[in-house]
Structure formats: structure tokens, C-alpha cells
Design a protein around this motif. Structure first.
Motif, PDB file in Angstrom:
ATOM      1  N   HIS A 129      -2.409  -4.612   3.691  1.00  0.00           N
ATOM      2  CA  HIS A 129      -2.505  -3.316   4.357  1.00  0.00           C
ATOM      3  C   HIS A 129      -1.414  -3.140   5.397  1.00  0.00           C
ATOM      4  O   HIS A 129      -0.718  -4.098   5.769  1.00  0.00           O
ATOM      5  CB  HIS A 129      -3.890  -3.068   4.945  1.00  0.00           C
ATOM      6  N   VAL A 181      -0.713  -1.397   9.262  1.00  0.00           N
ATOM      7  CA  VAL A 181      -1.401  -0.964  10.476  1.00  0.00           C
ATOM      8  C   VAL A 181      -0.544   0.106  11.156  1.00  0.00           C
ATOM      9  O   VAL A 181       0.611  -0.148  11.513  1.00  0.00           O
ATOM     10  CB  VAL A 181      -1.636  -2.155  11.428  1.00  0.00           C
ATOM     11  N   PHE A 237      -4.418  -1.024   1.562  1.00  0.00           N
ATOM     12  CA  PHE A 237      -4.858   0.161   2.290  1.00  0.00           C
ATOM     13  C   PHE A 237      -3.971   0.434   3.492  1.00  0.00           C
ATOM     14  O   PHE A 237      -3.227  -0.437   3.964  1.00  0.00           O
ATOM     15  CB  PHE A 237      -6.329   0.043   2.720  1.00  0.00           C
ATOM     16  N   GLU A 276      -4.150   1.575   7.421  1.00  0.00           N
ATOM     17  CA  GLU A 276      -5.101   1.550   8.529  1.00  0.00           C
ATOM     18  C   GLU A 276      -4.564   2.394   9.683  1.00  0.00           C
ATOM     19  O   GLU A 276      -3.698   1.960  10.443  1.00  0.00           O
ATOM     20  CB  GLU A 276      -5.352   0.116   8.997  1.00  0.00           C
ATOM     21  N   GLN A 295      -7.563   3.982   1.189  1.00  0.00           N
ATOM     22  CA  GLN A 295      -7.564   2.869   0.236  1.00  0.00           C
ATOM     23  C   GLN A 295      -6.794   3.191  -1.042  1.00  0.00           C
ATOM     24  O   GLN A 295      -6.794   4.322  -1.527  1.00  0.00           O
ATOM     25  CB  GLN A 295      -8.999   2.523  -0.185  1.00  0.00           C
ATOM     26  N   ASN A 340     -10.606   2.706  13.690  1.00  0.00           N
ATOM     27  CA  ASN A 340      -9.697   3.015  12.595  1.00  0.00           C
ATOM     28  C   ASN A 340     -10.301   3.972  11.580  1.00  0.00           C
ATOM     29  O   ASN A 340     -11.511   4.210  11.555  1.00  0.00           O
ATOM     30  CB  ASN A 340      -9.231   1.725  11.897  1.00  0.00           C
ATOM     31  N   ARG A 341      -9.426   4.530  10.773  1.00  0.00           N
ATOM     32  CA  ARG A 341      -9.786   5.268   9.576  1.00  0.00           C
ATOM     33  C   ARG A 341      -8.865   4.753   8.475  1.00  0.00           C
ATOM     34  O   ARG A 341      -7.666   4.530   8.712  1.00  0.00           O
ATOM     35  CB  ARG A 341      -9.649   6.778   9.769  1.00  0.00           C
ATOM     36  N   ILE A 342      -9.413   4.570   7.291  1.00  0.00           N
ATOM     37  CA  ILE A 342      -8.700   3.835   6.245  1.00  0.00           C
ATOM     38  C   ILE A 342      -8.431   4.715   5.033  1.00  0.00           C
ATOM     39  O   ILE A 342      -9.268   5.529   4.636  1.00  0.00           O
ATOM     40  CB  ILE A 342      -9.524   2.584   5.857  1.00  0.00           C
TER      41      ILE A 342
END
Length: 288
Positions: free
Chosen positions: A7, A9, A50, A52, A45, A41-43
Motif C-alpha cells: 500500500h 500512505v 491499497f 491509504e 482497495q 484513514n480511509r482506504i
């Protein structure tokens, strides 16, 4: 074994505003989650990887950085103090303890492994435990960028095919881009961090092909050529990512309708950092 992308960030000052932008771009954006220390956070996918979107929440209890102990929360907070945008690159791990030992032995680690868990929200609104072990690494030539690997202990509770369906036809995070005055200077670190021996070098910089996605370290001239975005080369840092989509025409129509600043550069549609919370977001078309 080489490690694939896990992922990215992306610290932002306004998490909900960032979520609205990514929704306007056609991504499915998850609900707000909170880490035990107070970052939220909001993800977004994709299969196996993903994005983040993250900020520091109200009442956060951020642990300070200490010798031998990397504070994720402090890194996010300090990144936000400098602005916002892509700040950390995370690779997958099947053995974070072993990766920690390997990073320490190769001279890019020395941080304690870190474990945490939280409750995740399923599409039906119910909650499920997710848990992670992290092993951190450091590129001394790019202190503004964060690097770690992530081992998932409850992957069945985290990955969800419903969250991986995007109205913009997004298929995958294809690449992450790092900017540096001397891209080849980061080759040794990336070899040790990714486990991938074969790096491709060309006039634009270096490319590391991973089991999932790739890392591109480029010069300022190469970034401008491929994205139309001109940024200072120093400090070396992470600056953007590329998403593969089914149709560039559909993306073009969507961003025009939403009034999102963008440009067409070669065979890519690029959202500049001033329109995307400090990150260069590129879209490329790929056959399904």
C-alpha cells in the motif's frame, strides 16, 4: 523473495475532502477508520494493494520518534507539517520478523518490529478484527520518505472484492514514483528493501519490477516529460502513483465533468499535485 506493492500512505489535512476527491475520480473509498494511537484513514482497495488516505485525528496520542523505534503516527504528523501528499511506500510481507532481521543485517533497518490491530468495517456495516506486523527500513538518502513492509494476520477480514470495484474502471496500482536528483544512488537501498536483484536503468532513472507493481525513481526532467509536472529534485521523495484503468476516455469524461484539473501527456491522464492533495496521480489504459 522479492516483495510486491502492499500500500501507499498519503497524509492529508482534510480526510473527508480527500475522500470526496477520490470518489469524484471514480474510486470506491472506504469508511473512516481509527488507529489505536489516533491517526485516522480511509482506504481505496485494489486486488492485493491499497491507497491509504490518512490524517491525525482529534485527541491523538502520538508516540515520539525514538532511537530504534519508528513512530508511524509521528511520521504522518511530521509529513503533514511539511505539506501533504504521498509519504510512505509499503511492500507486502509474509514474515515481518524475518524482514526486520534482514533489514537490520543489511544496514537499512535497526527499528523494532511493530504490531497493531483495529476493527474494520465490512460493507454490511459489521466489524471485524484486522491485525498487522510492520518492519521499517530507512533510505538515508531520502529521509523525507518512509518505507516499511506489512504482514497481514487477518487478511480475510481486510481484503474485500466489493471494495475493489471502481466506477472509473480502475484495475490496479501499476507503479509508484520517487523523485531524485540522482536516481541510481537509491539502487542499493531498493535492492535491499524489495529483495529484487534486477533493476532496470535508463536515461530517465531506474525501475524495479516487483511481483505486484513497480517502483520508478526518476529525475525531475523525466518526471516533467512523462507527467508534465515540474518539481524540485531535492529532497529525494515519493511523489506519485499510476493507476491502470479500462478506458482513458471514461476517465477524461469523468474529470472534465467533475471540474478536476488534469492534463493529457502522451498516453496518460495526469492529475497534478495541486489538484490531488500533493500527489501526482496518473491514469493509463490497459486491456482487461
Amino acid at each position: 523473495m522479492p516483495r510486491g506493492l502492499d500500500h501507499l500512505v498519503l497524509p492529508v489535512h482534510d480526510l473527508d475532502a480527500a475522500g470526496r476527491l477520490y470518489e469524484a475520480l471514480g474510486f470506491t473509498v472506504g469508511a473512516r477508520n481509527r488507529h489505536p494511537w489516533g491517526t485516522e484513514n480511509r482506504i481505496v482497495q485494489f486486488p492485493g494493494v491499497f491507497l491509504e488516505l490518512i490524517t491525525v485525528g482529534e485527541g491523538a496520542a502520538i508516540e515520539p520518534q525514538m532511537p530504534g523505534r519508528f513512530s508511524f503516527g509521528a511520521f504522518v504528523r511530521d509529513s503533514l507539517a511539511q505539506g501533504h501528499g504521498l509519504a510512505m511506500l509499503v511492500l507486502e510481507s509474509v514474515d515481518a520478523t524475518g524482514d526486520h532481521a534482514a533489514f537490520a543485517a543489511s544496514g537499512i533497518g535497526g527499528f523494532e518490529p511493530f504490531f497493531f490491530e483495529r476493527q474494520a468495517r465490512r460493507p454490511d456495516g459489521s466489524e471485524a478484527r484486522v491485525a498487522f506486523s510492520l518492519a521499517f527500513a530507512r533510505d538515508v538518502l531520502a529521509p523525507a520518505a518512509g518505507f516499511f513492509v506489512c504482514q497481514q494476520h487477518e487478511p480475510q477480514n481486510f481484503w474485500n472484492s466489493a471494495f475493489q470495484q471502481h466506477s472509473n474502471g480502475a484495475l490496479a496500482v501499476e507503479a509508484v514514483t520517487m523523485l531524485a536528483e540522482n536516481p541510481s544512488a537509491h539502487a542499493e537501498f531498493l535492492y535491499k528493501f524489495t529483495g529484487e536483484h534486477d533493476l532496470v536503468s535508463n536515461s530517465a532513472g531506474i525501475i524495479v519490477h516487483l511481483p505486484r507493481g513497480r517502483i520508478e525513481v526518476v529525475s525531475g526532467a523525466a518526471l516533467a516529460f512523462h507527467t508534465g509536472v515540474r518539481l524540485p529534485e531535492e529532497p529525494a521523495r515519493l511523489v506519485g502513483f499510476t493507476v491502470a484503468v479500462k478506458s482513458l476516455d471514461a476517465i477524461a469524461e469523468r474529470v472534465r465533468a467533475a471540474g478536476i484539473a488534469h492534463s493529457v501527456v502522451g498516453t496518460s491522464i495526469v492529475i497534478p499535485p495541486e489538484a490531488a492533495f500533493g500527489t501526482v496521480v496518473s491514469f493509463v489504459e490497459r486491456a482487461v
